[in-house]
Design a protein around this motif. Structure first.
Motif, PDB file in Angstrom:
ATOM      1  N   UNK A   1      32.266 -28.751  -3.371  1.00 32.57           N
ATOM      2  CA  UNK A   1      33.454 -27.587  -3.285  1.00 32.57           C
ATOM      3  C   UNK A   1      32.983 -26.359  -3.345  1.00 32.57           C
ATOM      4  N   UNK A   2      31.624 -26.055  -3.704  1.00 28.45           N
ATOM      5  CA  UNK A   2      31.012 -24.872  -3.609  1.00 28.45           C
ATOM      6  C   UNK A   2      30.231 -24.629  -2.298  1.00 28.45           C
ATOM      7  N   UNK A   3      29.959 -25.935  -1.556  1.00 32.25           N
ATOM      8  CA  UNK A   3      29.230 -25.915  -0.206  1.00 32.25           C
ATOM      9  C   UNK A   3      30.301 -25.430   0.686  1.00 32.25           C
ATOM     10  N   UNK A   4      31.845 -25.885   0.442  1.00 32.28           N
ATOM     11  CA  UNK A   4      32.718 -25.464   1.285  1.00 32.28           C
ATOM     12  C   UNK A   4      32.834 -23.904   1.442  1.00 32.28           C
ATOM     13  N   UNK A   5      32.660 -23.337   0.164  1.00 36.16           N
ATOM     14  CA  UNK A   5      32.611 -21.779   0.275  1.00 36.16           C
ATOM     15  C   UNK A   5      31.825 -21.341   0.982  1.00 36.16           C
ATOM     16  N   UNK A   6      30.590 -21.803   1.088  1.00 37.00           N
ATOM     17  CA  UNK A   6      29.657 -21.062   1.576  1.00 37.00           C
ATOM     18  C   UNK A   6      29.680 -20.424   2.984  1.00 37.00           C
ATOM     19  N   UNK A   7      29.594 -19.010   3.051  1.00 38.94           N
ATOM     20  CA  UNK A   7      29.528 -18.755   4.603  1.00 38.94           C
ATOM     21  C   UNK A   7      28.066 -18.814   5.013  1.00 38.94           C
TER      22      UNK A   7
ATOM     23  N   UNK B   1      19.857 -34.788  -0.937  1.00 44.34           N
ATOM     24  CA  UNK B   1      19.621 -34.228   0.567  1.00 44.34           C
ATOM     25  C   UNK B   1      20.611 -34.674   1.434  1.00 44.34           C
ATOM     26  N   UNK B   2      21.134 -36.169   1.284  1.00 51.54           N
ATOM     27  CA  UNK B   2      22.344 -36.627   2.056  1.00 51.54           C
ATOM     28  C   UNK B   2      23.614 -35.649   1.852  1.00 51.54           C
ATOM     29  N   UNK B   3      23.854 -35.301   0.730  1.00 48.17           N
ATOM     30  CA  UNK B   3      25.032 -34.437   0.430  1.00 48.17           C
ATOM     31  C   UNK B   3      24.864 -33.178   1.099  1.00 48.17           C
ATOM     32  N   UNK B   4      23.860 -32.494   0.954  1.00 49.51           N
ATOM     33  CA  UNK B   4      23.247 -31.241   1.705  1.00 49.51           C
ATOM     34  C   UNK B   4      23.516 -31.389   3.133  1.00 49.51           C
ATOM     35  N   UNK B   5      23.193 -32.534   3.598  1.00 45.50           N
ATOM     36  CA  UNK B   5      23.176 -32.688   5.087  1.00 45.50           C
ATOM     37  C   UNK B   5      24.690 -33.065   5.341  1.00 45.50           C
ATOM     38  N   UNK B   6      25.394 -33.795   4.718  1.00 46.01           N
ATOM     39  CA  UNK B   6      27.104 -34.003   5.116  1.00 46.01           C
ATOM     40  C   UNK B   6      27.707 -32.643   4.901  1.00 46.01           C
ATOM     41  N   UNK B   7      27.327 -31.824   4.048  1.00 51.08           N
ATOM     42  CA  UNK B   7      27.943 -30.562   3.739  1.00 51.08           C
ATOM     43  C   UNK B   7      27.583 -29.211   4.881  1.00 51.08           C
ATOM     44  N   UNK B   8      26.377 -29.847   5.636  1.00 47.23           N
ATOM     45  CA  UNK B   8      25.962 -28.747   6.671  1.00 47.23           C
ATOM     46  C   UNK B   8      25.376 -27.572   6.113  1.00 47.23           C
ATOM     47  N   UNK B   9      24.687 -27.817   4.723  1.00 47.63           N
ATOM     48  CA  UNK B   9      24.011 -26.494   4.093  1.00 47.63           C
ATOM     49  C   UNK B   9      22.418 -26.848   3.833  1.00 47.63           C
ATOM     50  N   UNK B  10      22.070 -27.840   4.361  1.00 46.17           N
ATOM     51  CA  UNK B  10      20.661 -27.998   3.847  1.00 46.17           C
ATOM     52  C   UNK B  10      19.765 -26.805   4.190  1.00 46.17           C
ATOM     53  N   UNK B  11      19.863 -26.344   5.351  1.00 47.48           N
ATOM     54  CA  UNK B  11      18.988 -25.044   5.677  1.00 47.48           C
ATOM     55  C   UNK B  11      19.464 -23.849   5.327  1.00 47.48           C
ATOM     56  N   UNK B  12      20.595 -23.969   4.412  1.00 46.82           N
ATOM     57  CA  UNK B  12      20.891 -22.629   3.420  1.00 46.82           C
ATOM     58  C   UNK B  12      20.447 -23.006   2.106  1.00 46.82           C
TER      59      UNK B  12
END
Length: 254
Positions: free
Chosen positions: A108-114, A138-149
């Motif tokens: 949910x927090x990842x979904x807010x992240x610009x 790591x898989x969760x960060x990848x799925x949310x598209x925020x690993x690089x952030x």
């Protein structure tokens, strides 16, 4: 955000020092809630900082304590409750007008992240010593598209090393209460702020090693000029709006 120590906190288009919202805006809103994170973004935060625990059914949730007792309407260890059980609790922290707030899942927090805002995750449990849990993160960060952030933080070097074993590209940051030298093998250093008075060359030494510095000080607005003179790369605050004003910045357009 980059992957080497010298570029850990390079956020394109954002001036240094970066503003890190400690648990969101925990002055105007209950800490570590979506309301607190939305307010921090409105205040102009460059980095959202939050705390990470694991529920009984293996979901990452953003809450500081090992129990839900202090910040919610319930009781018990976070690790003994399922996500569904935690979601039944109000995370208003007893503050009127926030009764509908809940402990947010990491997703949910990842979904807010610009795309131009970083996420700092403080690892609050030794579950992050488990390779499977690190791989799941790591898989969760990848799925949310925020690993690089994302940057992971901890008082425990062992937890950081466990995450790095799963994902060497994710920057790590060590928080310290008593080490006045920037020696730890991490990209980001978070020394308790009086350590910078004990060693006024701390930031310069860290920069020579390709590391960046964000003092552990949740009221950085009180010492913003000092940190600017020292060359700190980021500052944190419970009130990112106050820190933005201390730095002479205007909030982003809404």
């Amino acid at each position: 955000m980059g992957t080497s120590p010298s570029t850990t906190l390079v956020i394109p288009g954002k001036p240094r020092p970066y503003i890190m919202a400690h648990r969101g805006n925990s002055i105007e809103c209950p800490e570590n809630t979506l309301a607190a994170f939305r307010r921090a973004l409105a205040d102009g935060a460059d980095i959202l900082e939050t705390d990470l625990h694991l529920t009984a059914d293996g979901e990452f949730v953003c809450i500081h304590d090992a129990t839900v007792d202090r910040t919610t309407s319930g009781s018990g260890p976070v690790g003994a409750l399922t996500l569904a059980q935690i979601k039944r609790l109000s995370a208003s922290y007893g503050r009127a007008g926030f009764e509908i707030e809940r402990v947010p899942a990491l997703r949910e927090v990842a979904a807010l992240l610009p795309p131009d805002v970083a996420l700092a995750l403080e690892l609050k449990t030794d579950r992050f010593l488990e390779p499977d849990v690190c791989r799941q993160l790591v898989a969760t960060l990848d799925e949310c598209g925020i690993r690089a952030q994302t940057v992971v933080l901890s008082f425990s070097l062992s937890r950081l090393q466990a995450v790095q074993a799963a994902a060497p590209d994710i920057p790590t940051g060590l928080i310290t209460l008593n080490n006045p030298t920037p020696a730890p093998p991490v990209a980001l250093l978070g020394p308790l702020w009086p350590l910078l008075l004990l060693n006024p060359f701390y930031v310069r030494q860290a920069h020579r090693q390709g590391k960046v510095v964000c003092p552990l000080d949740v009221q950085s607005e009180r010492r913003a000029r000092l940190y600017q003179r020292l060359g700190c790369d980021a500052m944190m605050s419970n009130d990112p709006g106050a820190l933005a004003r201390a730095l002479g910045r205007t909030p982003p357009p809404t």
